[in-house]
Design a protein around this motif. Structure first.
Motif, PDB file in Angstrom:
ATOM      1  N   SER A 100       0.868  -1.189   0.000  1.00  0.00           N
ATOM      2  CA  SER A 100       0.000   0.000   0.000  1.00  0.00           C
ATOM      3  C   SER A 100       0.899   1.231   0.000  1.00  0.00           C
ATOM      4  CB  SER A 100      -0.872   0.013   1.265  1.00  0.00           C
ATOM      5  OG  SER A 100      -0.060   0.268   2.394  1.00  0.00           O
ATOM      6  N   PRO A 101       0.360   2.414  -0.325  1.00  0.00           N
ATOM      7  CA  PRO A 101       1.193   3.623  -0.269  1.00  0.00           C
ATOM      8  C   PRO A 101       1.785   3.825   1.135  1.00  0.00           C
ATOM      9  CG  PRO A 101      -0.860   4.066  -1.431  1.00  0.00           C
ATOM     10  CD  PRO A 101      -0.984   2.679  -0.860  1.00  0.00           C
ATOM     11  N   ALA A 102       1.011   3.467   2.187  1.00  0.00           N
ATOM     12  CA  ALA A 102       1.506   3.658   3.561  1.00  0.00           C
ATOM     13  C   ALA A 102       2.709   2.743   3.834  1.00  0.00           C
ATOM     14  CB  ALA A 102       0.390   3.372   4.561  1.00  0.00           C
ATOM     15  N   THR A 103       2.618   1.467   3.372  1.00  0.00           N
ATOM     16  CA  THR A 103       3.752   0.546   3.585  1.00  0.00           C
ATOM     17  C   THR A 103       4.979   1.069   2.823  1.00  0.00           C
ATOM     18  OG1 THR A 103       2.197  -1.286   3.711  1.00  0.00           O
ATOM     19  CG2 THR A 103       4.494  -1.875   3.387  1.00  0.00           C
ATOM     20  N   LEU A 104       4.728   1.570   1.618  1.00  0.00           N
ATOM     21  CA  LEU A 104       5.824   2.081   0.782  1.00  0.00           C
ATOM     22  C   LEU A 104       6.560   3.222   1.507  1.00  0.00           C
ATOM     23  CD1 LEU A 104       6.821   1.335  -1.987  1.00  0.00           C
ATOM     24  CD2 LEU A 104       5.364   3.098  -2.969  1.00  0.00           C
ATOM     25  N   ARG A 105       5.773   4.125   2.107  1.00  0.00           N
ATOM     26  CA  ARG A 105       6.374   5.258   2.828  1.00  0.00           C
ATOM     27  C   ARG A 105       7.225   4.775   3.998  1.00  0.00           C
ATOM     28  NH1 ARG A 105       1.543   7.829   1.782  1.00  0.00           N
ATOM     29  NH2 ARG A 105       0.620   7.168   3.748  1.00  0.00           N
TER      30      ARG A 105
ATOM     31  N   ARG B 200       0.236   0.791  -5.702  1.00  0.00           N
ATOM     32  CA  ARG B 200      -0.531   1.888  -6.311  1.00  0.00           C
ATOM     33  C   ARG B 200      -1.935   1.930  -5.699  1.00  0.00           C
ATOM     34  NH1 ARG B 200      -1.322   0.092 -11.655  1.00  0.00           N
ATOM     35  NH2 ARG B 200      -0.710  -1.897 -10.792  1.00  0.00           N
ATOM     36  N   PRO B 201      -2.466   3.131  -5.423  1.00  0.00           N
ATOM     37  CA  PRO B 201      -3.794   3.229  -4.793  1.00  0.00           C
ATOM     38  C   PRO B 201      -4.873   2.454  -5.561  1.00  0.00           C
ATOM     39  CG  PRO B 201      -2.728   5.360  -4.802  1.00  0.00           C
ATOM     40  CD  PRO B 201      -1.831   4.452  -5.578  1.00  0.00           C
TER      41      PRO B 201
ATOM     42  N   ARG C 103      -1.372   8.799  15.083  1.00  0.00           N
ATOM     43  CA  ARG C 103      -2.517   9.670  14.768  1.00  0.00           C
ATOM     44  C   ARG C 103      -2.851   9.599  13.277  1.00  0.00           C
ATOM     45  NH1 ARG C 103      -6.990  11.631  16.314  1.00  0.00           N
ATOM     46  NH2 ARG C 103      -6.149  11.473  18.392  1.00  0.00           N
ATOM     47  N   ASN C 104      -1.810   9.618  12.414  1.00  0.00           N
ATOM     48  CA  ASN C 104      -2.048   9.591  10.956  1.00  0.00           C
ATOM     49  C   ASN C 104      -2.770   8.322  10.540  1.00  0.00           C
ATOM     50  OD1 ASN C 104      -0.963  11.982  10.461  1.00  0.00           O
ATOM     51  ND2 ASN C 104       1.021  11.220   9.695  1.00  0.00           N
ATOM     52  N   GLU C 105      -2.264   7.181  11.045  1.00  0.00           N
ATOM     53  CA  GLU C 105      -2.872   5.888  10.669  1.00  0.00           C
ATOM     54  C   GLU C 105      -4.313   5.814  11.159  1.00  0.00           C
ATOM     55  OE1 GLU C 105      -0.315   1.956   9.991  1.00  0.00           O
ATOM     56  OE2 GLU C 105       0.025   2.869  11.952  1.00  0.00           O
ATOM     57  N   PHE C 106      -4.527   6.315  12.378  1.00  0.00           N
ATOM     58  CA  PHE C 106      -5.881   6.278  12.939  1.00  0.00           C
ATOM     59  C   PHE C 106      -6.822   7.163  12.108  1.00  0.00           C
ATOM     60  CE2 PHE C 106      -8.962   8.052  16.166  1.00  0.00           C
ATOM     61  CZ  PHE C 106      -9.804   6.949  16.118  1.00  0.00           C
ATOM     62  N   ASP C 107      -6.330   8.354  11.743  1.00  0.00           N
ATOM     63  CA  ASP C 107      -7.194   9.267  10.974  1.00  0.00           C
ATOM     64  C   ASP C 107      -7.598   8.644   9.642  1.00  0.00           C
ATOM     65  OD1 ASP C 107      -7.289  11.114  12.939  1.00  0.00           O
ATOM     66  OD2 ASP C 107      -5.695  12.392  12.122  1.00  0.00           O
TER      67      ASP C 107
END
Ligand SMILES: Cc1cc2nc3c(=O)[nH]c(=O)nc-3n(C[C@H](O)[C@H](O)[C@H](O)COP(=O)(O)OP(=O)(O)OC[C@H]3O[C@@H](n4cnc5c(N)ncnc54)[C@H](O)[C@@H]3O)c2cc1C
Length: 419
Positions: free
Chosen positions: A57-62, A97-98, A144-148
């Motif tokens: 996912s984009p989050a894992t990539l970051r 990719r999203p 906080r970011n992941e929760f949001d």
């Protein structure tokens, strides 16, 4: 038709059952003397029908650089410059990719829904006892970011599937076994409909039912050395006990599926992702979990599992790109420390350490469909969700082999979709 199921983990066993129900003669081959000895033996126990987001996912990539470089990371690579890992990794990057993530989530949710109803049907009709319980699942977030973003995904959903967004204080009130301070959490998501169950006990029960079937043969304790082809078609597999012949074969060899496909002459993007579990049994009364809990930051799951007359807690996680099944004491310690911190359980001994290889595809979707080799069907690559998706995947497999129409979009699981 005579159909040979290659591998007797949860995927092979459920596949074998659905094929016998469809009236086929079935032969089950496995290298172990008994069933469910590999990845299906002591997994996290979560039947996670609503949380099906892929690893890519984009989050894992970051987060990938910190995930791979931090010594305490839940993810580690030890494989070096393994060419199989390089081509798998390239596909993994594309799957981040999203649009690919959205497609995966939609496909997995449909397969999970089918799996849930198929598991209920089998449990009832075969009177299987494996501690199946609608315990509900609480996912706690520290970031906080992941929760949001998780909260936005819940509130954006059109259908009301009973997911609740909780404040830190509400998380702790819902699950009093958690020994955390509210300030350590950003919040949580609770899904009341999620279930838990002991995968090994389910496999043992299903094995017993299969043993009672007249149209099922077993070839256990036999390593499959490779395929036997004739006229461009798979006609048998070569085992330590001779050639096993059938009209069709279904590949359910978990993390070893890629090697068998290679011997058949095609590439199957399945790579082993090594994970660990410990089982705290019996769980101290005061620390008993009411629900299953996922610690999102640490990628760890905690599930209350019924065992004979008591409840145990299964703690599972860690995602190491490694292909051996040697238990690394340092990785077990990560789980033990997390149990002490999250639940206040300081288990010194008898924690039943275990590790297994998740059969991972780059996009986390299983591969279900006919292979490029005539006579070979694939039902493998269920990664982190094999227990959750087993019964639906088996239904889909039996329907496709029997040329029956399916309600699930089968193209989403075809080998050729894999990037
Ligand atoms: C730590 C951990 C936690 C997990 N938690 C969860 C969870 O909470 N919920 C969830 O849904 N999923 C979970 N999973 C994932 C799930 O356990 C797997 O996806 C699932 O067990 C895969 O089943 P399988 O039948 O494909 O593979 P396996 O169970 O590995 O079965 C493959 C079979 O093929 C046989 N085989 C392989 N090679 C050969 C050969 N050459 N000859 C003969 N036989 C062979 C093996 O002996 C084995 O019996 C977890 C996995 C791990 C590791």
């Amino acid at each position: 038709m005579k159909i040979c199921v290659l591998g007797a983990g949860v995927i092979g066993l459920t596949t074998a059952w659905c094929l016998t129900e469809a009236g086929h003669d079935v032969i089950i081959v496995d290298r172990h003397a008994s069933t469910a000895k590999d990845a299906s033996a002591a997994n996290g126990g979560q039947l996670s029908y609503a949380f099906v987001a892929p690893l890519a996912s984009p989050a894992t990539l970051r987060k990938l650089p910190s995930l791979l470089l931090s010594p305490d990371s839940p993810m580690r690579i030890r494989a070096g410059l393994d060419p199989a890992l390089i081509s798998w990794g390239a596909r993994f990057l594309l799957a981040c990719r999203p649009a690919a993530v959205r497609e995966t989530i939609a496909a997995q949710l449909a397969l999970a829904a089918l799996s849930r109803s198929e598991l209920a049907r089998l449990t009832q009709s075969l009177m299987l006892s494996f501690g199946l319980r609608t315990a509900g699942k609480l996912v706690v977030f520290r970031s906080r970011n992941e929760f949001d973003s998780a909260r936005r995904a819940v509130t954006a959903k059109a259908d009301d599937d009973g997911q609740q967004v909780l404040t830190p204080a509400e998380c702790l009130a819902l699950e009093p076994a958690l020994r955390l301070d509210a300030h350590e959490l950003a919040g949580g998501i609770f899904t009341a409909s999620e279930q838990v169950g002991d995968c090994a006990a389910f496999c043992a029960g299903l094995t017993l039912r299969l043993r009672g079937q007249r149209n099922v043969e077993w070839v256990l304790g036999s390593e499959i050395a490779g395929p036997v082809r004739s006229g461009g078609r798979l006609v048998a597999v070569d085992t330590g006990k001779g050639h096993v012949q059938a009209d069709h074969f279904v590949l359910c060899m978990g993390a070893a599926s890629g090697a068998f496909a290679k011997a058949c002459g095609f590439y199957l993007p399945i790579y082993p992702l090594k994970g660990y579990s410990i089982t705290l049994s019996p769980a101290p009364e005061a620390r008993l979990l009411r629900h299953s809990v996922t610690d999102m930051e640490r990628k760890l799951v905690f599930a209350p599992l019924a065992r004979d007359r008591h409840t145990a807690i299964r703690v599972a996680g860690i995602a190491d790109l490694e292909s051996d099944t040697i238990i690394d004491a340092g990785r077990v310690e990560v789980l033990r420390r997390a149990s002490a911190e999250l639940l206040g359980i300081d288990a010194a001994s008898d924690i039943e350490p275990w590790c297994g290889l998740r059969p991972m595809t780059p996009d986390s979707r299983p591969i279900i469909g006919w292979s490029p080799l005539d006579g070979l069907f694939i039902n493998s690559g269920h990664g982190m969700l094999g227990w959750t998706l087993a019964c639906g995947s088996a239904r889909l497999t039996a329907d496709m082999i029997g040329c029956k129409p399916s309600v699930t979009a089968i193209g989403a699981f075809a080998l050729r979709r894999a990037a």
